[in-house]
Design a protein around this motif. Structure first.
Motif, short mmCIF file in Angstrom:
data_model
loop_
_atom_site.label_atom_id
_atom_site.label_comp_id
_atom_site.label_asym_id
_atom_site.label_seq_id
_atom_site.Cartn_x
_atom_site.Cartn_y
_atom_site.Cartn_z
N ALA A 57 35.44 41.75 33.80
CA ALA A 57 36.42 41.59 34.89
C ALA A 57 37.75 42.24 34.51
CB ALA A 57 36.62 40.10 35.20
N PRO A 58 38.29 43.12 35.36
CA PRO A 58 39.57 43.76 35.03
C PRO A 58 40.77 42.83 35.15
CG PRO A 58 38.82 44.46 37.20
CD PRO A 58 37.71 43.63 36.60
N PHE A 59 40.65 41.74 35.90
CA PHE A 59 41.74 40.79 36.09
C PHE A 59 41.22 39.38 35.84
CE2 PHE A 59 42.62 44.41 38.84
CZ PHE A 59 43.92 44.73 38.53
N HIS A 60 42.15 38.46 35.61
CA HIS A 60 41.79 37.06 35.56
C HIS A 60 41.39 36.61 36.96
CE1 HIS A 60 42.41 32.63 35.10
NE2 HIS A 60 41.89 32.87 33.91
N TYR A 61 40.46 35.66 37.04
CA TYR A 61 39.94 35.29 38.35
C TYR A 61 40.99 34.66 39.26
CZ TYR A 61 39.63 30.59 36.28
OH TYR A 61 39.92 29.41 35.67
N ASP A 62 42.08 34.13 38.70
CA ASP A 62 43.10 33.47 39.52
C ASP A 62 44.43 34.22 39.50
OD1 ASP A 62 43.70 31.36 41.28
OD2 ASP A 62 44.80 30.29 39.72
N ARG A 63 44.42 35.45 39.02
CA ARG A 63 45.67 36.22 39.01
C ARG A 63 46.00 36.69 40.43
NH1 ARG A 63 46.98 41.93 35.78
NH2 ARG A 63 49.14 42.12 36.54
N GLN A 64 47.20 36.39 40.88
CA GLN A 64 47.63 36.73 42.24
C GLN A 64 48.64 37.86 42.21
OE1 GLN A 64 49.06 33.17 44.14
NE2 GLN A 64 47.20 32.00 43.69
N ILE A 65 48.33 38.92 42.94
CA ILE A 65 49.24 40.06 43.09
C ILE A 65 49.52 40.18 44.59
CG2 ILE A 65 49.63 42.50 42.57
CD1 ILE A 65 47.43 42.34 40.48
N PHE A 66 50.59 39.53 45.03
CA PHE A 66 50.83 39.43 46.47
C PHE A 66 51.07 40.79 47.10
CE2 PHE A 66 52.02 35.21 44.87
CZ PHE A 66 51.22 34.43 45.69
N ALA A 67 51.55 41.75 46.32
CA ALA A 67 51.77 43.09 46.89
C ALA A 67 50.45 43.77 47.23
CB ALA A 67 52.56 43.94 45.90
N ASP A 68 49.34 43.33 46.61
CA ASP A 68 48.03 43.94 46.87
C ASP A 68 47.16 43.09 47.79
OD1 ASP A 68 48.80 45.93 45.15
OD2 ASP A 68 47.71 45.14 43.42
N ALA A 69 47.73 42.09 48.45
CA ALA A 69 46.93 41.19 49.28
C ALA A 69 46.27 41.93 50.44
CB ALA A 69 47.81 40.06 49.82
N MET A 70 45.03 41.55 50.73
CA MET A 70 44.27 42.04 51.87
C MET A 70 44.03 43.55 51.82
SD MET A 70 43.80 39.17 53.34
CE MET A 70 43.07 39.68 54.87
N ASN A 83 43.27 37.21 50.53
CA ASN A 83 44.56 36.96 51.17
C ASN A 83 45.67 36.59 50.18
OD1 ASN A 83 42.82 34.56 51.01
ND2 ASN A 83 44.62 33.48 51.75
N LEU A 84 45.30 36.21 48.95
CA LEU A 84 46.28 35.87 47.92
C LEU A 84 46.46 36.99 46.91
CD1 LEU A 84 45.31 32.14 47.22
CD2 LEU A 84 47.15 33.01 48.68
N GLY A 85 45.85 38.14 47.16
CA GLY A 85 45.99 39.27 46.26
C GLY A 85 45.14 39.18 45.01
N ARG A 86 44.12 38.35 45.01
CA ARG A 86 43.24 38.23 43.86
C ARG A 86 42.12 39.26 43.95
NH1 ARG A 86 42.30 31.80 44.41
NH2 ARG A 86 41.74 32.57 46.48
N ASP A 87 41.79 39.84 42.81
CA ASP A 87 40.77 40.88 42.76
C ASP A 87 39.39 40.29 43.03
OD1 ASP A 87 39.97 43.71 41.98
OD2 ASP A 87 38.83 42.55 40.51
N LEU A 88 38.71 40.77 44.06
CA LEU A 88 37.42 40.21 44.44
C LEU A 88 36.33 40.51 43.42
CD1 LEU A 88 37.30 40.82 48.31
CD2 LEU A 88 37.63 38.67 47.10
N PHE A 89 36.39 41.69 42.80
CA PHE A 89 35.37 42.01 41.80
C PHE A 89 35.45 41.05 40.62
CE2 PHE A 89 34.22 44.31 37.87
CZ PHE A 89 32.87 44.51 38.13
N SER A 90 36.67 40.74 40.17
CA SER A 90 36.83 39.81 39.06
C SER A 90 36.32 38.42 39.44
CB SER A 90 38.30 39.73 38.65
OG SER A 90 38.78 41.01 38.25
#
Length: 301
Positions: A57-70, A83-90
């Motif tokens: 996984a490139p990101f933590h499952y609960d890491r939120q990046i609001f600038a990248d949401a949706m 919707n919270l900017g969390r990476d779906l693949f992770s």
């Protein structure tokens, strides 16, 4: 005693399959059962995802990046974001860990309990068999999903509770199948021969009964993996599975995510696809193993 000694001697003299024979066995299995081979590859794929989730996984499952949401699929987020900017693949990768832990944990409990109940019930028969079978019939009379939802509501959502409840649920039906296999073993000549030479009940169960129903147990365990993953996804969808923020495939397509699926279909596409692949793979592997391990289905050859 001479007959049993001769059988043990022949068994020890038989050459054990070497490591070099396994590639040929696997290739033969893939050639004759291609769907089963695909199921085995999917099983290995999900195991790799579950074990190597922190590395894959490139990101933590609960890491939120609001600038990248949706955002849709891109080089940075290959499955997009929620919707919270969390990476779906992770979150999909970590969700595989949930499915594998719950699936294998529940299968171990279910098959362990089912093997004990089914083997003892079929072996001893009589009043003991009648009492056990009536108890199992009462257990099976309750609708499975409603029973699981009731037990989870009592114990509270959690991974450990979910594993135990699903293991108890799937043990009932499996015990009936194992009992039928044990009853078939009891009609064989070597079973009576073991009694004649003075073998005790424990020795007969461990050396003559369980090895001959092992194929049935393996097939049941493989098929139940897919069913347990599907039930876990259903419970997570209803909010009774793994509590957030830890991701579960069923949880990812429930709750707030349903409000965005029409505009952003990838939020429901990827979790649903992985659920379908897991159930398909385990079912195909179980069907193929049944055909290979059951002598009545693989022919005289």
């Amino acid at each position: 005693m001479a007959t049993e000694h001769l059988a043990v001697t022949l068994a020890r003299a038989a050459p054990a399959p070497g490591l070099l024979a396994w590639p040929r066995v696997i290739l033969r299995f893939a050639r004759h059962k291609p769907l089963g081979a695909i199921g085995g590859l999917l099983l290995a794929f999900f195991l790799v995802l579950a074990i190597g989730a922190p590395l894959i996984a490139p990101f933590h499952y609960d890491r939120q990046i609001f600038a990248d949401a949706m955002q849709g699929p891109s080089a940075k987020h290959i499955f997009g974001t929620d919707n919270l900017g969390r990476d779906l693949f992770s979150r999909i990768v970590y969700g595989a860990r949930v499915s594998v832990i719950v699936g294998f944990g529940a299968v171990v409990i279910a098959m362990g309990l089912a093997t004990v109940l089914g083997a003892l019930s079929g072996y001893y028969g009589g009043i003991f068999d009648t009492v056990v079978q009536r108890f199992i019939e009462v257990w099976q009379a309750f609708p499975g999903l409603i029973l699981v939802m009731s037990l989870i509501a009592i114990t509270g959502p959690g991974r450990t509770q979910l594993v135990i409840v699903l293991g108890l649920l799937f043990a009932a039906n499996a015990s009936r199948v194992i009992r039928g296999a044990v009853l078939g073993v009891k009609n064989n000549v070597y079973f009576e021969a073991a009694r004649t030479v003075g073998a005790g009940d424990l020795r007969i169960l461990l050396r003559y009964v369980l090895p001959n129903v092992a194929a049935t147990i393996i097939v049941l365990a493989t098929v139940q993996l897919g069913a347990i993953i599907l039930v876990e996804a259903s419970l997570s969808f209803l909010g009774l599975g793994i509590p957030p923020p830890y991701p579960s495939w069923g949880q990812m397509i429930s709750g707030v995510a349903r409000n965005y699926i029409v505009e952003n279909p990838w939020m429901g596409l990827w979790p649903g696809l992985f659920i379908a692949l897991a159930v398909f793979g385990f079912n195909m592997l179980g069907d193929a193993l049944r055909d290979v391990l059951d002598p009545r289905l693989r022919g005289t050859r």
